[in-house]
Structure formats: structure tokens, C-alpha cells
Motif scaffolding. Structure first.
Motif, short mmCIF file in Angstrom:
data_model
loop_
_atom_site.label_atom_id
_atom_site.label_comp_id
_atom_site.label_asym_id
_atom_site.label_seq_id
_atom_site.Cartn_x
_atom_site.Cartn_y
_atom_site.Cartn_z
N SER A 52 39.79 31.83 38.90
CA SER A 52 41.22 31.60 39.08
C SER A 52 41.51 30.31 39.83
O SER A 52 42.56 29.68 39.60
N LEU A 60 47.34 31.01 32.97
CA LEU A 60 47.12 32.45 33.12
C LEU A 60 48.22 33.26 32.47
O LEU A 60 47.96 34.17 31.68
N GLY A 124 40.94 32.91 31.47
CA GLY A 124 42.37 33.00 31.70
C GLY A 124 42.98 34.22 31.04
O GLY A 124 43.76 34.96 31.66
N LEU A 127 41.74 37.45 32.79
CA LEU A 127 42.39 37.65 34.09
C LEU A 127 43.84 38.09 33.91
O LEU A 127 44.35 38.89 34.71
N SER A 131 45.26 41.55 35.33
CA SER A 131 46.47 41.58 36.18
C SER A 131 47.46 42.61 35.67
O SER A 131 48.05 43.37 36.45
N MET A 174 42.27 36.88 42.98
CA MET A 174 42.98 36.12 41.95
C MET A 174 44.19 35.39 42.53
O MET A 174 44.44 34.22 42.21
N LEU A 178 44.49 31.36 42.57
CA LEU A 178 45.60 30.67 41.89
C LEU A 178 46.41 29.84 42.88
O LEU A 178 46.88 28.75 42.55
#
Length: 309
Positions: A52, A60, A124, A127, A131, A174, A178
Motif C-alpha cells: 500500500s 486502490l 491494488g 487490497l 478493504s 493499509m 496509503l
């Protein structure tokens, strides 16, 4: 197809090794719990931070990918709910079965396996799916079970959901990664090497822990667990593929990653939730066992199709 199967075989081989170690008594429940904590709090979190911190928010949260995945999940979720209600199950059990039908082992199996097999560019999309699973659907399950038990929305629910998110190391790794990526500053070399070294333990550790954790699970209620496994391994990737390729015109590579992620077996954290809430833990346990066993055959097929696409 044979090439993909041979590439996935070592992953499932480590799972089988963990299962044998658990069944033979060489790796007991306490050891499995300790290994799971190490992977969950340290190795996998380092791996997710590494991915991330080299992504941007725009990479993302691509709206077509998110919309297609949500649509596919919604269809299977609604179908599983309907089947549960036709069997006259209470709302909490119906929601747990629906959750089981759509939540794959993205963290422990999907991140290490799909990134290695489909390329680091898949990170990406994976993830984003992770999420959605952790933030949206786990929160939804918590709300539904709370409402079904209390008959109303509790004033404490938002606080409990927020605390649950903050205590989840995968989510926080994450978020921090980010946030770092958003600064535009390169991760310092010693930090990057530290995360790479620690994250390298995530793949073997997670796979071994999956196998060891399955060793003490029994295959009860096989017909229901079989249905939930079919929904997860077959219906879920089909629904996501239809949404990605037909409804939302997702770019082919990202669509392939999405479908491969949707084809993952039922996640172990679904059992943790089922046990925590005391809702259908035996059913969920059996679905994890059956779906993981059958994914040895189904997952290489889906990855081969995704790679060809």
C-alpha cells in the motif's frame, strides 16, 4: 492449465503440511494460535504496508472495480439469504450463511498467492477487495446480528465498529501505507528492507496456519456446508465475472484478478466471527474445510482462465 496447477500446488502443499502437523499433535492449538497472531499482527501487516505504501488512493479505489465486486457480492449474498429464509432460519443465522458465501481468504491466501502468480500489479485490486470485505461486510454482519438480538440499533454500535476497525492490524497497515504513499516521500531503505524481510514470512506462515487451524475442525452439516462452499467457489466468481466483464466493463487484467480473488475458499476469520457471536460456528467451520479442500481443484482453473483473459 497444468502449469497453473503446478504453480498453485506448493501453496496447498504447505496448507496440507500444516493440517498434518495439527492432526498429528506436533503443532497444537496453542502453537497454531501463536503462529496466527504472528502472521496477523506482524508478517501480513508488513506485507500489506509494503504494497500500500507504493500505491495511490486513486489506484486502490477504482470505482468500476469496486462497483463490480459489490454487485457480484450483493447477488450471492441475497441468494444465500433467500435460501436461509426458505429454511426458516432466524436473521442472525441467515446473515452468517450469507457472509460465509462471499468472504474469501483474501488476507491469508489471496494476498500472497495471487500477487506471486498474477504479478505485483494485482496488489491494488486485491487490497481493494480486502478493504471491502473487512470494512463493509464485516461491519454489516455485526450490525445485522446486533439488531436481530437487541431489536434496535444500539447507540454503542458505531463506537464498537470503529474500535474493531482500529484494532485490525491489516486495515491499519493499509491505512498507514496509503497515508505514507500520499506524502510522495519514498519509504526509507532500511524501513523498506525491514518490511520486505518481515513480510516474506507472511506467505509460508499464513498457509501453514490455515492448515493447522483446519485440523481441529469437523465437517458437520455437510449438505449446508456443501451449498455454502458451492456458492463461494462457483457462484461468487461467476457473479463477479458477469459484473466486471458485462455490467461495468472493468479492464481485463483487473477483472481477472477480481474473479480469482472471488474464487478463494471461505476465510478463516468468518469462523472467528461465528464463534465470537455464537452463530452457526459448526456450519461455518465445515464450509471452510470443504471449500479449502475443493479449491485445490477449482482455484487453478479460475487463475488459468483469468491469466488467459
Amino acid at each position: 492449465m497444468i502449469e497453473i496447477f503446478l504453480k498453485t500446488l506448493p501453496f496447498f502443499g504447505v496448507i496440507c503440511l500444516g493440517y498434518w502437523a495439527g492432526r498429528s499433535g506436533l503443532f497444537g492449538a496453542a502453537a497454531t494460535a501463536a503462529l496466527t497472531r504472528f502472521v496477523f499482527y506482524f508478517a501480513l501487516s508488513a506485507l500489506l504496508f509494503g504494497f500500500s505504501s507504493n500505491l495511490s488512493i486513486a489506484e486502490l479505489f477504482e470505482w468500476r472495480v469496486a462497483s463490480a465486486y459489490l454487485w457480484g457480492c450483493g447477488v450471492v449474498y441475497a441468494l444465500a439469504l433467500m435460501v436461509a429464509f426458505l429454511r426458516r432460519l432466524p436473521l442472525a443465522e441467515a446473515a452468517m450463511e450469507a457472509h460465509t458465501a462471499i468472504i474469501g481468504n483474501t488476507g491469508f491466501l489471496g494476498v500472497p498467492m495471487l500477487v506471486l502468480l498474477m504479478g505485483v500489479e494485482a496488489a491494488g485490486t486485491i487490497l481493494l477487495i480486502l478493504s471491502i470485505d473487512l470494512l463493509l461486510f464485516s461491519s454489516l454482519l455485526t450490525m445485522v446480528i446486533t439488531i436481530s438480538r437487541e431489536g434496535r440499533l444500539s447507540a454503542e454500535l458505531p463506537r464498537r465498529l470503529l474500535v474493531g476497525v482500529l484494532k485490525n492490524p491489516m486495515i491499519m497497515a493499509m491505512v498507514v501505507g496509503l497515508a505514507w504513499a500520499g506524502t510522495g516521500i519514498d519509504v526509507p531503505v532500511p524501513v523498506n528492507e525491514f518490511m520486505t524481510l518481515l513480510g516474506a514470512a507472511a506467505t509460508p506462515g499464513a498457509l501453514f496456519a490455515i492448515g493447522a487451524s483446519l485440523a481441529d475442525k469437523s465437517a458437520e452439516r455437510l449438505h449446508i456446508a456443501g451449498w455454502l462452499s458451492f456458492a463461494k467457489l462457483v457462484l461468487h466468481p461467476l457473479a463477479v465475472a458477469f459484473a466486471a466483464l458485462v455490467l461495468f466493463d472493468v479492464e481485463p487484467y483487473a477483472a481477472g484478478v477480481m474473479v480469482a480473488a472471488a474464487a478463494l475458499p471461505v476465510a478463516g476469520n468468518v469462523y472467528i466471527l461465528a464463534q465470537h457471536f455464537g452463530v452457526a460456528p459448526a456450519r461455518v467451520s465445515a464450509a471452510i474445510l470443504i471449500s479449502t479442500a475443493f479449491s485445490i481443484a477449482t482455484l487453478p482453473l479460475v487463475i488459468a482462465w483469468a491469466g488467459a483473459g
